[in-house]
Design an enzyme around this catalytic site. Structure first.
Site, PDB file in Angstrom:
ATOM      1  N   GLU A 169      36.292 -73.053 -54.155  1.00 33.67           N
ATOM      2  CA  GLU A 169      37.067 -73.511 -52.993  1.00 33.67           C
ATOM      3  C   GLU A 169      38.116 -74.547 -53.356  1.00 33.67           C
ATOM      4  O   GLU A 169      37.960 -75.742 -53.079  1.00 33.67           O
ATOM      5  CB  GLU A 169      36.120 -74.107 -51.954  1.00 33.67           C
ATOM      6  CG  GLU A 169      35.110 -73.114 -51.425  1.00 33.67           C
ATOM      7  CD  GLU A 169      34.257 -73.658 -50.279  1.00 33.67           C
ATOM      8  OE1 GLU A 169      34.290 -74.866 -50.025  1.00 33.67           O
ATOM      9  OE2 GLU A 169      33.564 -72.841 -49.653  1.00 33.67           O
ATOM     10  N   GLU A 188      29.516 -67.000 -51.933  1.00 34.23           N
ATOM     11  CA  GLU A 188      28.772 -67.976 -51.137  1.00 34.23           C
ATOM     12  C   GLU A 188      28.750 -67.495 -49.693  1.00 34.23           C
ATOM     13  O   GLU A 188      29.786 -67.119 -49.156  1.00 34.23           O
ATOM     14  CB  GLU A 188      29.476 -69.334 -51.249  1.00 34.23           C
ATOM     15  CG  GLU A 188      28.659 -70.477 -50.697  1.00 34.23           C
ATOM     16  CD  GLU A 188      29.331 -71.826 -50.945  1.00 34.23           C
ATOM     17  OE1 GLU A 188      29.796 -72.083 -52.086  1.00 34.23           O
ATOM     18  OE2 GLU A 188      29.388 -72.626 -50.004  1.00 34.23           O
TER      19      GLU A 188
HETATM   20  C1  GAL Z   1      31.030 -74.647 -48.935  1.00 31.26           C
HETATM   21  C2  GAL Z   1      30.943 -75.376 -50.240  1.00 31.26           C
HETATM   22  C3  GAL Z   1      29.561 -75.853 -50.524  1.00 31.26           C
HETATM   23  C4  GAL Z   1      28.960 -76.483 -49.313  1.00 31.26           C
HETATM   24  C5  GAL Z   1      28.944 -75.489 -48.202  1.00 31.26           C
HETATM   25  C6  GAL Z   1      28.296 -75.977 -46.938  1.00 31.26           C
HETATM   26  O1  GAL Z   1      32.307 -74.695 -48.422  1.00 31.26           O
HETATM   27  O2  GAL Z   1      31.367 -74.554 -51.279  1.00 31.26           O
HETATM   28  O3  GAL Z   1      29.591 -76.749 -51.588  1.00 31.26           O
HETATM   29  O4  GAL Z   1      29.682 -77.606 -48.992  1.00 31.26           O
HETATM   30  O5  GAL Z   1      30.272 -75.176 -47.909  1.00 31.26           O
HETATM   31  O6  GAL Z   1      28.414 -75.026 -45.948  1.00 31.26           O
END
Ligand code: GAL
Length: 935
Positions: free
Chosen positions: A425, A500
Site C-alpha cells: 500500500e 490482503e
Molecule cells: C491495510 C494495511 C494493514 C492494516 C490493515 C487494517 O490497509 O495494509 O497493515 O493496517 O489495513 O485493515
C-alpha cells in the site's frame, strides 16, 4: 583393541579433527548482555584535545566507549523486547500499542582465544528494533536503519585476543517507526559470532534453489560466493554435494576458484538429479546441499543448506499451481508479536502459531509488512506453508536496495517462498514515480532470484495510466473486491492474487457487540469499511478462478492498531485468533471453508446465558462443511437446514439452559457433531500444556492454557478472575496473556486474569544437564488450584560466546619521547598538543633508545570506587617503574623483570590521570607486557 587398531583410530581422529576444526564455528551471542533503558547522552565535547580524539577510530565516548562503567545496568539474555515490559500508557502511540519505546543501550564484553587470531570473525544481529548504531572497541562499525533486516559485521580488524577484552555497544533508537503496528524495541532476534577461516563462504553465500529443466530433470545451479581476507591470493577447491534427508549422496561436483586477497569471487556448480521427492504442502521434503571449501587438500569451510524441489506457476486465468497441481492460496497476513513476548518470540512459539494456522487450513503466510526471522522461514519449509516474503521500505535508492538485496540473498533457498513482495500500500503506486521505483526494485530481485515472481500489495492506483501493476509479475489486491473483475477484464494476461482481504473485527468469546466497551460479537458481522466479513471475503476469492487466492488480515491479533477503536483498547480485533492464539469464531469459519477432507462442525454462542435470557431468542450459528445441519436443544430438534458453505447456518433459538447440539450430514450420513452446554459455576483451575514435555536447552518454550472448570469438569466460558502462577524447576515464566484487547494488565509477571474463560502462560526452560521437571501451580481465590508437572528433557544446548566478568581495562595510553635524563612525571601535555606524545596500547614492549619513557592514561573512577578506594593491576609490567596518579607517586616497581604489579588508589580521592615512568638501560625492552586492569 590391538595396538594397530588403536593407532589407526588415533591417526584417523587427528586427520579428521585437523580438518573439522577449520570449518566455521557459529556461537550464539545471546547471553549476558548489559541493558539500559533510555538514552545515555554523549559527553559534550569542548576542548581541542577531546575534539581531536573524538574524531578518531577507536575513541568513541560515553556508553559507546569500551571503558564505560555499566555495572549498574541490568543483565539479560537476548532476544529482548523492552517495549512489552512497559505499561500501557494513553500518552504513547496508538499504533504501537500505547507502549513506550524510546531509546535503549546494550553492551557486551567478550574475550577471544589467542587461537582465534587469523580467523575471520563476523558478528551478526538478526534484527534490532528499530534504528541501531553498533560499536566494537570504540569504533563505530555499523548503522542499521531497518528494524527487520540483519546486520553482518566483519569485526576481524577490530578484535583483540587473549587477556584483552572486546566490547560491543549498541544504541537502539526505537522512537523511529517503520510501521503502524507494534514493532517492539531492542535486540529482539538472535545474535551470533561466526568464526571462519580467512578464505570462507560469505554469509548467505550459497544459492542452491532447484529448478526443473525442460527435460524433466532437476538442476541446482549452486552459486557459491567466497571471500578471502587473508594476505595471499588462493586457489580453493569448492565441492557441492546434494544429499537426501537421510544423508544419501545423490550427486557431487567440484571446481577450483581463485580468490584474490581482500576480494570475493563466486562459482556456479550445476548438480542434476531425477525424480526427487517433491516439496509439497502435505509432505514438505527437504534435501541438503553441502558445500565444502578446501585449501591444499584440507577443509577450511563448510556449510549445509536446505532446499526443496517444487515448481510454481501463476496463471492469469486459472490461478496458482504448485508442482503442476492447482492450489488456491488460503493465506493469512501476520505481524511478528505474541502475547507477553512482544516481538521477541522463541522458535517454539513460532512453531505453535504456524501449527495452529495449519490446523485451520492455512497453506500460505504473508510476512506483512517486513521480512521475518530466518528460523521462521525454516519452520515454514519444514511444515509445508507457502510464504509471501515482503520487503519493508519502499525506496529504490542505494541504501534501500541494499535492504532488498539482503532479503533476497538471505531467503532465496527456502522452498516455502513463492512470492517476493516489494511493498504494501504505497501512495505512489499509481504514479510514474512508483512505477519507476518498482521497475528498479523488481530488477534487483530478478538479478538475485529469477525463479519466483515479484508482486506488490496494491490498495489503489490499479487503473491509473502508469502504475506499478505494469512493473510486477503478479498483481496483489489489498481489499477492493469491486476491482477484481474489472482489472482482470482490462488486463487479461496478468496473474492476480488478493494480497490482503477481510479486516473483520471480533472479540473472542463475546456474542454481543458493545461499542462503548469496545467489544465485537463473534458472528462475523463487523468489518472495516474497506474490508469484508470472513465469509464474504473468502466467497469473493473462492468464486473467481483467476485469483490465485487470498491473505486474510490477520491470522492473529497483534499489539497496536486497535482499529476501529483507540484507548483504552491496546491491541487489534482483526485476528482469526487472539493475541495468545486462542481461536475466535473466524477460526472455525475458515476451517469449514479451507480444510479439505476433514469434517468440521462448531457452534456458537456458548450456552451460559443469564437467567433473564430464558425464553429470549438467541442467535445460533452452526459452522460446518456438511451438506445439511440439524440443530437440537436438549434433545429436541430445532430445525434442519441445507448448509451454506459460505454463509454458514443460523437460527434464532429461545434460550433454555442445557445442551445445544448441531449434527452435520453428507448424503444423509452423519459426519460431524458439536455440543455447547450450560455449565455450573467454576470450582477449580486447569492447566493444559501445548506439548507433553520440553527441552532443557535454555530456549525451548511452551504455551500452557489456563481454564476454569465447573464441578463436572466443563470449561466455564464466562470466568474472568485473576489467577496467580508459581513455577519451580529449571525454567521461568516469560509471558502471561489472555487475548483481551482492552486489558492493561502486565504481560510479564506471574498474575493474569482469565478472559472469557482462558488465559495463557508461556514458560521457557533453563539449560539442564539431566532430565528434570518443572512444576507450575495456578491458584485463584475460591478455586481448587491446578498443578502441572512438565518433564524437561536434557537436550543439547547452543554453544555460546562465554560471558565474562571483567575488570575495567586501561588500554589507551600516550607514550612520551624516550630520554636519557629523568623526565618530570607531573609534566602537563598541552590541550592542543597532539604530537609530542604518541598513542600507545598495552600488551607490547618498546625497545628503549634512552633510559626513561613515560606512559599516561586517563582514568574514570565510579562514585563507589572513590568511596571504597580502588586498585590497578599491571600484568607483566616490564622494567623498573614509578606509578603516579594526578601528580602523586602511588607505587614503585624496583626490579626490571616482567611481573604482575599492583598499586592501590587511596579512597576518598578522585583521580583522573595515571602516569607510569619506566626506567631501563638503552636497548632493553620495557612497557606493558599484558593488560592493565582497574577495579
Ligand atoms: C491495510 C494495511 C494493514 C492494516 C490493515 C487494517 O490497509 O495494509 O497493515 O493496517 O489495513 O485493515
Amino acid at each position: 583393541m590391538n595396538l594397530f587398531l588403536k593407532k589407526t583410530v588415533y591417526f584417523a581422529c587427528i586427520f579428521l579433527c585437523s580438518f573439522l576444526t577449520q570449518a566455521q564455528e557459529k556461537l550464539s551471542f545471546n547471553k549476558g548482555w548489559k541493558f539500559y533503558e533510555g538514552d545515555v547522552p554523549f559527553p559534550v565535547i569542548k576542548g581541542h584535545g577531546q575534539s581531536y580524539m573524538n574524531a578518531k577510530a577507536g575513541s568513541a565516548s560515553g556508553a559507546a566507549a569500551p571503558g564505560y562503567d555499566d555495572h549498574n545496568w541490568r543483565t539479560l539474555n537476548l532476544p529482548h523486547d523492552w517495549a512489552i515490559e512497559n505499561p500501557c500508557d494513553s500518552t504513547e502511540n496508538v499504533s504501537q500499542g500505547y507502549r513506550k519505546r524510546g531509546f535503549g543501550w546494550y553492551r557486551r564484553k567478550f574475550k577471544l582465544d589467542p587461537s582465534d587470531r587469523g580467523k575471520h570473525l563476523e558478528l551478526q544481529f538478526e534484527g534490532i528494533a528499530t534504528y541501531a548504531t553498533i560499536w566494537i572497541n570504540g569504533s563505530v562499525v555499523h548503522r542499521n536503519w531497518c528494524g527487520y533486516t540483519s546486520s553482518y559485521i566483519d569485526i576481524t580488524p577490530f578484535a583483540k585476543y587473549g587477556d584483552e577484552v572486546n566490547t560491543i555497544a549498541v544504541r537502539v533508537d526505537a522512537n523511529s517507526m517503520e510501521g503502524w503496528w507494534y514493532e517492539g524495541a531492542g535486540i529482539y532476534r538472535d545474535t551470533w559470532l561466526i568464526k571462519r577461516s580467512p578464505v570462507h563462504i560469505i554469509t548467505d553465500g550459497v544459492y542452491a534453489n532447484p529448478v526443473k529443466l525442460a527435460s524433466g530433470r532437476w538442476e541446482i545451479p549452486a552459486e557459491i560466493s567466497l571471500q578471502n581476507t587473508g594476505s595471499k591470493p588462493v586457489i580453493a577447491q569448492v565441492e557441492v554435494g546434494l544429499y537426501t534427508t537421510a544423508g544419501k549422496l545423490l550427486e557431487k561436483k567440484e571446481q577450483s576458484i581463485t580468490i584474490n586477497t581482500l576480494d570475493t569471487n563466486s562459482v556456479t556448480l550445476k548438480i542434476q538429479t531425477s525424480n526427487p521427492a517433491l516439496w509439497t504442502l502435505e509432505s514438505p521434503t527437504l534435501y541438503q546441499v553441502k558445500t565444502i571449501v578446501k585449501l591444499n587438500g584440507g577443509i577450511i569451510d563448510s556449510l549445509s543448506t536446505k532446499c526443496g524441489f517444487r515448481t510454481l506457476k501463476f496463471d492469469a486465468d486459472s490461478g496458482f499451481f504448485l508442482n503442476g497441481k492447482h492450489v488456491k492460496l488460503k493465506g493469512v497476513c501476520n505481524h511478528l508479536d505474541h502475547a507477553g513476548l512482544g516481538v521477541a518470540v522463541p522458535d517454539a512459539i513460532q512453531e505453535f502459531r504456524l501449527r495452529k494456522l495449519k490446523e485451520m487450513g492455512v497453506n500460505a503466510y504473508r510476512c506483512s509488512h517486513n521480512p521475518p526471522s530466518a528460523s521462521f522461514l525454516d519452520l515454514c519449509d519444514r511444515m509445508g506453508i507457502m510464504v509471501m516474503d515482503e520487503n519493508r521500505n519502499f525506496n529504490s535508492s542505494p541504501e534501500y536496495v541494499r535492504q532488498l538485496q539482503w532479503l533476497i540473498r538471505r531467503d532465496r533457498n527456502h522452498p516455502s517462498i513463492i512470492l517476493w513482495s516489494v511493498f504494501n500500500e504505497e501512495p505512489m503506486q499509481g504514479t510514474e514515480i512508483g512505477y519507476q521505483m518498482v521497475r528498479r526494485m523488481s530488477h534487483e530481485v530478478k538479478k538475485l532470484d529469477a525463479t519466483r515472481p515479484v508482486t506488490a500489495a496494491m490498495n489503489g492506483g490499479l487503473f491509473d495510466p502508469v502504475n506499478v501493476s505494469q512493473a510486477v509479475d503478479i498483481v496483489g489486491f489489498n481489499y477492493q473486491i469491486w476491482a477484481y473483475d474489472r482489472f482482470h477484464k482490462e488486463n487479461p494476461t496478468i496473474p492476480l492474487t488478493s494480497s490482503e482481504d477481510v479486516s473483520a473485527f471480533m472479540t473472542r468469546g463475546e456474542y454481543t457487540t458493545n461499542n462503548s466497551k469496545h467489544v465485537f460479537d463473534s458472528y462475523d458481522t463487523h468489518a472495516a469499511d474497506w474490508g469484508a466479513t470472513h465469509r464474504n471475503g473468502w466467497k469473493a476469492i473462492a468464486e473467481r478462478p483467476y485469483l490465485a487466492g487470498g491473505f486474510v488480515w490477520t491470522g492473529f491479533d497483534y499489539h497496536g492498531e486497535p482499529t476501529p477503536h483507540a484507548w483504552p483498547t491496546v491491541s487489534s480485533f482483526f485476528g482469526i485468533m487472539d493475541l495468545c492464539g486462542f481461536p475466535k469464531t473466524a477460526y472455525y469459519i475458515h476451517q469449514a471453508q479451507w480444510l479439505e477432507g476433514k469434517a468440521v462442525m462448531h457452534l456458537i454462542p456458548d450456552w451460559n446465558w443469564p437467567a433473564d435470557s430464558i425464553g429470549k431468542n438467541i442467535k445460533v450459528m452452526a459452522i460446518s462443511n456438511a451438506e445439511t445441519v440439524k440443530l437440537f436443544l436438549n434433545g429436541k430438534l430445532i430445525g434442519e437446514q441445507k448448509a451454506d458453505k459460505y454463509e454458514m447456518n443460523t437460527w434464532r433459538v429461545p434460550y433454555q439452559p442445557g445442551k445445544l447440539m448441531a449434527i452435520g450430514y453428507v448424503r444423509g450420513k452423519e459426519i460431524s457433531r458439536y455440543t455447547v452446554e450450560t455449565t455450573g459455576a467454576p470450582v477449580r483451575l486447569a492447566l493444559n500444556p501445548d506439548r507433553a514435555s520440553v527441552k532443557g536447552n535454555g530456549i525451548d518454550a511452551l504455551p500452557i492454557t489456563v481454564e476454569a472448570l465447573d464441578s463436572k469438569g466443563r470449561a466455564v466460558p464466562y470466568a474472568n478472575f485473576k489467577v496467580n502462577f508459581t513455577l519451580s524447576g529449571p525454567g521461568r515464566i516469560v509471558s502471561v496473556g489472555n487475548g483481551d484487547p482492552n486489558s492493561h494488565e502486565p504481560e510479564k509477571g506471574n498474575v493474569r486474569s482469565l478472559f472469557n474463560g482462558l488465559a495463557q502462560v508461556i514458560i521457557q526452560t533453563d539449560e539442564t544437564s539431566t532430565d528434570q521437571t518443572i512444576t507450575l501451580i495456578a491458584s485463584a481465590e475460591g478455586m481448587k488450584p491446578a498443578q502441572l508437572v512438565i518433564p524437561v528433557k536434557q537436550a543439547p544446548a547452543l554453544s555460546y560466546v562465554p560471558v565474562i566478568s571483567s575488570n575495567q581495562l586501561l588500554d589507551k595510553w600516550l607514550m612520551s619521547e624516550m630520554s636519557i635524563s629523568k623526565p618530570d612525571p607531573k609534566k602537563e601535555i598541552a590541550e592542543n598538543d597532539m604530537n609530542s606524545w604518541q598513542p600507545s596500547t598495552t600488551g607490547k614492549l618498546q625497545k628503549m633508545t634512552g633510559k626513561y619513557v613515560m606512559y599516561r592514561s586517563n582514568i574514570k573512577l565510579s562514585k563507589q570506587q572513590v568511596e571504597r578506594g580502588s586498585e590497578i593491576l599491571f600484568k607483566q609490567l616490564t622494567g623498573k617503574a614509578e606509578i603516579w596518579a594526578n601528580g602523586e607517586k602511588i607505587g614503585e616497581k624496583t626490579n626490571a623483570e616482567p611481573s604482575d604489579f599492583k598499586v592501590g588508589l587511596p579512597k576518598d580521592k578522585t583521580y583522573s590521570q595515571i602516569t607510569v615512568l619506566f626506567q631501563s638501560g638503552v636497548n632493553e625492552k620495557t612497557g606493558f607486557g599484558g593488560v592493565v586492569e582497574f577495579r
